[in-house]
Design a protein around this motif. Structure first.
Motif, short mmCIF file in Angstrom:
data_model
loop_
_atom_site.label_atom_id
_atom_site.label_comp_id
_atom_site.label_asym_id
_atom_site.label_seq_id
_atom_site.Cartn_x
_atom_site.Cartn_y
_atom_site.Cartn_z
N ALA A 1 15.38 -33.75 45.73
CA ALA A 1 15.25 -34.76 46.85
C ALA A 1 16.16 -35.27 47.93
CB ALA A 1 14.46 -35.70 46.27
N ASP A 2 17.57 -35.23 47.14
CA ASP A 2 18.65 -35.62 47.90
C ASP A 2 19.63 -34.68 48.49
OD1 ASP A 2 17.93 -38.16 47.18
OD2 ASP A 2 18.91 -38.31 45.42
N GLN A 3 19.27 -33.33 48.08
CA GLN A 3 20.01 -32.15 48.53
C GLN A 3 20.06 -32.15 49.87
OE1 GLN A 3 18.62 -29.16 45.97
NE2 GLN A 3 19.42 -29.73 44.44
N ARG A 4 21.21 -31.83 50.53
CA ARG A 4 21.26 -31.85 52.21
C ARG A 4 20.38 -30.63 52.57
NH1 ARG A 4 26.38 -32.53 51.25
NH2 ARG A 4 26.75 -30.46 52.33
N VAL B 1 16.28 -22.06 56.79
CA VAL B 1 16.57 -23.38 56.40
C VAL B 1 17.76 -23.24 55.33
CG1 VAL B 1 15.55 -24.88 54.88
CG2 VAL B 1 14.22 -23.88 56.75
N ARG B 2 18.57 -24.21 55.38
CA ARG B 2 19.82 -23.98 54.32
C ARG B 2 19.90 -25.16 53.46
NH1 ARG B 2 24.94 -25.44 53.75
NH2 ARG B 2 26.46 -23.60 53.63
N ARG B 3 19.73 -25.23 52.15
CA ARG B 3 19.98 -26.21 51.32
C ARG B 3 21.15 -26.29 50.46
NH1 ARG B 3 15.92 -29.43 48.55
NH2 ARG B 3 14.33 -28.12 49.23
N SER B 4 21.65 -27.33 50.63
CA SER B 4 23.22 -27.32 49.82
C SER B 4 22.81 -27.92 48.22
CB SER B 4 24.02 -28.47 50.52
OG SER B 4 25.42 -28.33 49.91
N VAL B 5 22.61 -26.90 47.56
CA VAL B 5 22.34 -27.29 46.19
C VAL B 5 23.21 -27.99 45.44
CG1 VAL B 5 21.35 -26.46 43.97
CG2 VAL B 5 20.65 -25.54 45.86
N SER B 6 24.65 -27.68 45.52
CA SER B 6 25.73 -28.35 44.72
C SER B 6 26.73 -28.42 45.92
CB SER B 6 26.36 -27.44 43.67
OG SER B 6 26.85 -26.29 44.09
N PRO B 7 26.63 -29.49 46.69
CA PRO B 7 27.74 -29.60 47.67
C PRO B 7 29.05 -29.60 47.52
CG PRO B 7 26.12 -31.53 47.49
CD PRO B 7 25.94 -30.72 46.21
N PRO B 8 29.92 -28.97 48.24
CA PRO B 8 31.46 -28.72 47.87
C PRO B 8 32.15 -30.05 47.74
CG PRO B 8 30.83 -28.51 50.37
CD PRO B 8 29.58 -28.72 49.76
N HIS B 9 33.06 -29.97 47.08
CA HIS B 9 33.79 -31.24 46.98
C HIS B 9 35.41 -30.91 46.99
CE1 HIS B 9 35.76 -34.67 44.83
NE2 HIS B 9 34.85 -35.53 45.38
N GLY B 10 36.17 -31.81 47.50
CA GLY B 10 37.59 -31.16 47.54
C GLY B 10 38.32 -30.85 46.29
N SER B 11 37.90 -31.12 45.14
CA SER B 11 38.45 -30.76 44.00
C SER B 11 37.73 -29.57 43.15
CB SER B 11 38.47 -31.96 42.87
OG SER B 11 37.08 -32.34 42.61
N LEU B 12 36.68 -29.11 43.81
CA LEU B 12 36.19 -27.95 43.14
C LEU B 12 36.25 -26.54 44.20
CD1 LEU B 12 32.71 -29.90 42.21
CD2 LEU B 12 34.59 -29.36 40.87
#
Length: 185
Positions: free
Chosen positions: A82-85, A95-106
């Motif tokens: 419910a919180d995925q962008r 439609v594009r769902r960011s399942v695991s959003p990017p992060h600077g350390s990943l």
């Protein structure tokens, strides 16, 4: 995205241009997009299409997910469905769902894409960042063209690629749903 996120995206796009010291005209030439379109996007008068965001991301040397993450708060370890962008391209129905959003350390992120039957999205601005992509078709049929070579993918098929240009086309008769894993170099 919500209205506030759309406005933050517009602001971030304007910031990226200013950080590089480019005028709207210079960006228009680099991205091969009209100056007036870029101006309207930066003022949040219109939402950019997936193709336009792809062109801008190529010019700015970042993935679309990274750009979208820059306008959101830092992601949590756990991202509930419910919180995925979710971002929608009104022009194509994509439609594009960011399942695991990017992060600077990943280095990797997971994206779910939903492409309606007949939709066609071309990313024709070269992406020379060396990003690795793994596209896994979950449902439907997807025609994926990578650097001029077409691949017809059915449910269960997976295509690994690094690309300068790509094109997603759903020939139908139903839409296509896929998972895309993007790995930064």
């Amino acid at each position: 995205m919500d209205t506030a996120a759309d406005e933050r995206l517009a602001e971030r796009l304007a910031e990226l241009r200013v950080e590089r010291g480019w005028t709207l005209e210079e960006l228009a030439q680099r991205a091969d997009v009209s100056r007036s379109t870029l101006s309207r996007v930066e003022r949040s008068e219109v939402s950019p299409t997936a193709a336009l965001l792809g062109r801008l991301c190529a010019v700015y040397g970042r993935s679309m997910s990274r750009l979208l993450a820059e306008v959101e708060a830092a992601p949590a370890r756990l991202v509930r469905a419910a919180d995925q962008r979710i971002w929608r391209d009104e022009a194509t129905g994509y439609v594009r769902r960011s399942v695991s959003p990017p992060h600077g350390s990943l280095r990797a992120e997971v994206i779910e894409g939903l492409l309606p039957a007949g939709a066609d999205i071309a990313y024709d601005k070269p992406d020379d960042t060396g990003r690795e992509h793994h596209l896994w078709v979950l449902d439907g049929l997807l025609s994926m063209t990578v650097d001029g070579t077409e691949h017809l993918l059915e449910a269960g098929d997976c295509l690994r690629f690094t690309a300068e240009t790509s094109r997603f086309h759903c020939p139908g008769p139903t839409g296509a749903r896929y998972a895309l894993v993007v790995v930064e170099p």
